[in-house]
Design a protein around this motif. Sequence first.
Motif, PDB file in Angstrom:
ATOM      1  N   GLU A 186      -2.362  17.047  14.138  1.00  0.00           N
ATOM      2  CA  GLU A 186      -3.721  17.246  14.660  1.00  0.00           C
ATOM      3  C   GLU A 186      -3.754  17.659  16.130  1.00  0.00           C
ATOM      4  OE1 GLU A 186      -6.807  14.766  13.311  1.00  0.00           O
ATOM      5  OE2 GLU A 186      -5.622  13.923  11.696  1.00  0.00           O
TER       6      GLU A 186
ATOM      7  N   HIS B  33       0.827  -1.209   0.000  1.00  0.00           N
ATOM      8  CA  HIS B  33       0.000   0.000   0.000  1.00  0.00           C
ATOM      9  C   HIS B  33       0.866   1.266   0.000  1.00  0.00           C
ATOM     10  CE1 HIS B  33      -3.308   2.636   0.859  1.00  0.00           C
ATOM     11  NE2 HIS B  33      -2.665   3.104   1.920  1.00  0.00           N
TER      12      HIS B  33
ATOM     13  N   HIS C 205      -8.250  18.371  10.541  1.00  0.00           N
ATOM     14  CA  HIS C 205      -9.449  18.223   9.717  1.00  0.00           C
ATOM     15  C   HIS C 205     -10.303  19.473   9.821  1.00  0.00           C
ATOM     16  CE1 HIS C 205      -8.823  13.769  10.594  1.00  0.00           C
ATOM     17  NE2 HIS C 205      -8.555  13.963   9.319  1.00  0.00           N
TER      18      HIS C 205
ATOM     19  N   PRO D  76      -8.275  13.933   4.044  1.00  0.00           N
ATOM     20  CA  PRO D  76      -9.206  13.027   4.717  1.00  0.00           C
ATOM     21  C   PRO D  76      -8.466  11.953   5.498  1.00  0.00           C
ATOM     22  CG  PRO D  76      -9.267  12.704   2.327  1.00  0.00           C
ATOM     23  CD  PRO D  76      -8.304  13.811   2.590  1.00  0.00           C
ATOM     24  N   ASN D  77      -9.177  11.174   6.285  1.00  0.00           N
ATOM     25  CA  ASN D  77      -8.551  10.086   7.049  1.00  0.00           C
ATOM     26  C   ASN D  77      -7.795   9.165   6.104  1.00  0.00           C
ATOM     27  OD1 ASN D  77     -11.445  10.119   9.002  1.00  0.00           O
ATOM     28  ND2 ASN D  77      -9.435  10.572   9.787  1.00  0.00           N
ATOM     29  N   GLY D  78      -6.606   8.786   6.532  1.00  0.00           N
ATOM     30  CA  GLY D  78      -5.816   7.836   5.742  1.00  0.00           C
ATOM     31  C   GLY D  78      -5.123   8.445   4.539  1.00  0.00           C
ATOM     32  N   ALA D  79      -5.086   9.779   4.459  1.00  0.00           N
ATOM     33  CA  ALA D  79      -4.508  10.426   3.273  1.00  0.00           C
ATOM     34  C   ALA D  79      -2.986  10.355   3.239  1.00  0.00           C
ATOM     35  CB  ALA D  79      -4.956  11.883   3.212  1.00  0.00           C
TER      36      ALA D  79
ATOM     37  N   LYS E 188      -1.058  12.029   5.990  1.00  0.00           N
ATOM     38  CA  LYS E 188      -0.514  13.152   6.765  1.00  0.00           C
ATOM     39  C   LYS E 188       0.435  12.656   7.855  1.00  0.00           C
ATOM     40  CE  LYS E 188      -4.652  14.478   8.034  1.00  0.00           C
ATOM     41  NZ  LYS E 188      -5.483  13.446   7.364  1.00  0.00           N
ATOM     42  N   THR E 189      -0.063  11.713   8.660  1.00  0.00           N
ATOM     43  CA  THR E 189       0.755  11.217   9.772  1.00  0.00           C
ATOM     44  C   THR E 189       2.025  10.545   9.247  1.00  0.00           C
ATOM     45  OG1 THR E 189      -1.156  10.960  11.198  1.00  0.00           O
ATOM     46  CG2 THR E 189       0.767   9.627  11.764  1.00  0.00           C
ATOM     47  N   THR E 190       1.906   9.809   8.148  1.00  0.00           N
ATOM     48  CA  THR E 190       3.082   9.147   7.577  1.00  0.00           C
ATOM     49  C   THR E 190       4.125  10.193   7.182  1.00  0.00           C
ATOM     50  OG1 THR E 190       1.683   7.360   6.763  1.00  0.00           O
ATOM     51  CG2 THR E 190       3.841   7.577   5.743  1.00  0.00           C
TER      52      THR E 190
ATOM     53  N   ALA F 286       1.293   4.727   0.926  1.00  0.00           N
ATOM     54  CA  ALA F 286       0.672   5.696   1.840  1.00  0.00           C
ATOM     55  C   ALA F 286       1.006   7.126   1.432  1.00  0.00           C
ATOM     56  CB  ALA F 286       1.142   5.445   3.268  1.00  0.00           C
TER      57      ALA F 286
ATOM     58  N   ASP G 206      -0.102  12.640  16.911  1.00  0.00           N
ATOM     59  CA  ASP G 206      -1.566  12.711  17.061  1.00  0.00           C
ATOM     60  C   ASP G 206      -2.025  12.010  18.339  1.00  0.00           C
ATOM     61  OD1 ASP G 206      -0.801  10.350  15.866  1.00  0.00           O
ATOM     62  OD2 ASP G 206      -2.410  10.299  14.385  1.00  0.00           O
TER      63      ASP G 206
HETATM   64  P1  ATP Z   1      -5.748  10.334   9.741  1.00  0.00           P
HETATM   65  O1  ATP Z   1      -6.291  11.671   9.390  1.00  0.00           O
HETATM   66  O2  ATP Z   1      -6.811   9.296   9.859  1.00  0.00           O
HETATM   67  O3  ATP Z   1      -4.800  10.362  10.894  1.00  0.00           O
HETATM   68  P2  ATP Z   1      -3.515  10.284   7.857  1.00  0.00           P
HETATM   69  O4  ATP Z   1      -3.750  11.240   6.723  1.00  0.00           O
HETATM   70  O5  ATP Z   1      -2.648  10.749   8.947  1.00  0.00           O
HETATM   71  O6  ATP Z   1      -4.916   9.817   8.425  1.00  0.00           O
HETATM   72  P3  ATP Z   1      -1.784   7.991   7.649  1.00  0.00           P
HETATM   73  O7  ATP Z   1      -1.921   7.622   9.089  1.00  0.00           O
HETATM   74  O8  ATP Z   1      -0.487   8.566   7.218  1.00  0.00           O
HETATM   75  O9  ATP Z   1      -2.965   8.950   7.184  1.00  0.00           O
HETATM   76  O10 ATP Z   1      -2.083   6.671   6.798  1.00  0.00           O
HETATM   77  C1  ATP Z   1      -1.939   6.632   5.383  1.00  0.00           C
HETATM   78  C2  ATP Z   1      -2.252   5.229   4.908  1.00  0.00           C
HETATM   79  O11 ATP Z   1      -1.217   4.341   5.316  1.00  0.00           O
HETATM   80  C3  ATP Z   1      -3.539   4.651   5.463  1.00  0.00           C
HETATM   81  O12 ATP Z   1      -4.154   3.884   4.446  1.00  0.00           O
HETATM   82  C4  ATP Z   1      -3.084   3.772   6.604  1.00  0.00           C
HETATM   83  O13 ATP Z   1      -3.966   2.702   6.795  1.00  0.00           O
HETATM   84  C5  ATP Z   1      -1.735   3.280   6.095  1.00  0.00           C
HETATM   85  N1  ATP Z   1      -0.796   3.025   7.197  1.00  0.00           N
HETATM   86  C6  ATP Z   1      -0.354   3.918   8.099  1.00  0.00           C
HETATM   87  N2  ATP Z   1       0.532   3.354   8.941  1.00  0.00           N
HETATM   88  C7  ATP Z   1       0.650   2.046   8.553  1.00  0.00           C
HETATM   89  C8  ATP Z   1       1.416   0.945   9.034  1.00  0.00           C
HETATM   90  N3  ATP Z   1       2.235   1.061  10.053  1.00  0.00           N
HETATM   91  N4  ATP Z   1       1.277  -0.231   8.381  1.00  0.00           N
HETATM   92  C9  ATP Z   1       0.450  -0.360   7.323  1.00  0.00           C
HETATM   93  N5  ATP Z   1      -0.285   0.647   6.824  1.00  0.00           N
HETATM   94  C10 ATP Z   1      -0.200   1.838   7.425  1.00  0.00           C
END
Ligand code: ATP
Length: 308
Positions: free
Chosen positions: A158, A14, A190, A35-38, A40-42, A16, A81
């Motif tokens: 966040e 996947h 958000h 949005p969630n899962g976009a 950002k945290t990564t 990210a 977060d």
């Molecule tokens: P949110 O607003 O919900 O915090 P986000 O924008 O911060 O979301 P991320 O946490 O960076 O998004 O996640 C991006 C994608 O990577 C998502 O599909 C998540 O499921 C996936 N993901 C994040 N961390 C891991 C991990 N350790 N192993 C596998 N997939 C991961």
Amino acid sequence: MIKINNLHKTYKNHAAVRNLSLDIEKGCIYGFVGPNGAGKTTTMSILATLIAPTSGSAKIGGYDCVKSPKEVRRLIGYMPDFFGVYDNLTVYEYLDFYGASYGLSRTEREKIIPQMLELVHLTQKEDGYVDMLSRGMKQRLGLARALVHNPEVLILDEPASGLDPRARIEMREIIKTLGNAGKTIIISSHILPELAEMCDEIGIIEAGELVASGKVNEIHHKMHSQKMLKIRLLDQWDSLVNRLRSTRGVANAVREDDFIIASFTGTDEEQATLLAGLLADGFPIVSFGETEGNLEDLFLEITKGAGS
Ligand code: ATP
């Protein structure tokens, strides 16, 4: 100050974060929206040197987040977060512990901790136990923790999540104060109107890709090639929706409470012709105008909700 170049992060199969490039100038407050899962945290975790990218690079103050993590860590304050607070530690002891971890001497800690407590409005709570603090207070303590070694760059994931409106406003005001003090800040949220108010620039990330980045107004201008028409009428709602949906230049039309909202890509002349045609066909139109797009609309328009 922050330079991200073709950043890519894949978890198993996947992706990210995909080919993300971004330049954040010194002193800029940059809002990261998605949005969630976009992703950002990564992205923020890579900047915080906690995870390595699959390819591409991220640099802070000229230091590479993978090759020079120690130098980067000295420059940054990171507020994740989710973070734990320890039981049986007072607010003062908590900051003292983190200050010591950053190598601050006792004298330095005695000077900076009261300043940080004042900044985040926790002076009255310095002898209180951290696990007894409200959510808003814990978030402010997390911010103080990120600031205790006086970093130039703040990475705030966040910081306002889960806070009530008053606590969010307090958090926003503190972040603005830090921005005025010259810190470079990247902040995800958000809560879009809040970001627009406090940030110099925003980036919109969806499904790992940065789909727009720049000053809020500029993005708005660039993305808003279509107008949102807002129409109120006495009756014949369904037939007007159907009529609009089959009109050239109308991308979509929906009823929202007492209005029909239609996205229209035509010129002013075509809009005038549309209105004349609707009146000629006997639609009992009470008002016909354009809505002011805001950051929420922009966000929905750009992201289409795919990341959630
Ligand atoms: P949110 O607003 O919900 O915090 P986000 O924008 O911060 O979301 P991320 O946490 O960076 O998004 O996640 C991006 C994608 O990577 C998502 O599909 C998540 O499921 C996936 N993901 C994040 N961390 C891991 C991990 N350790 N192993 C596998 N997939 C991961």
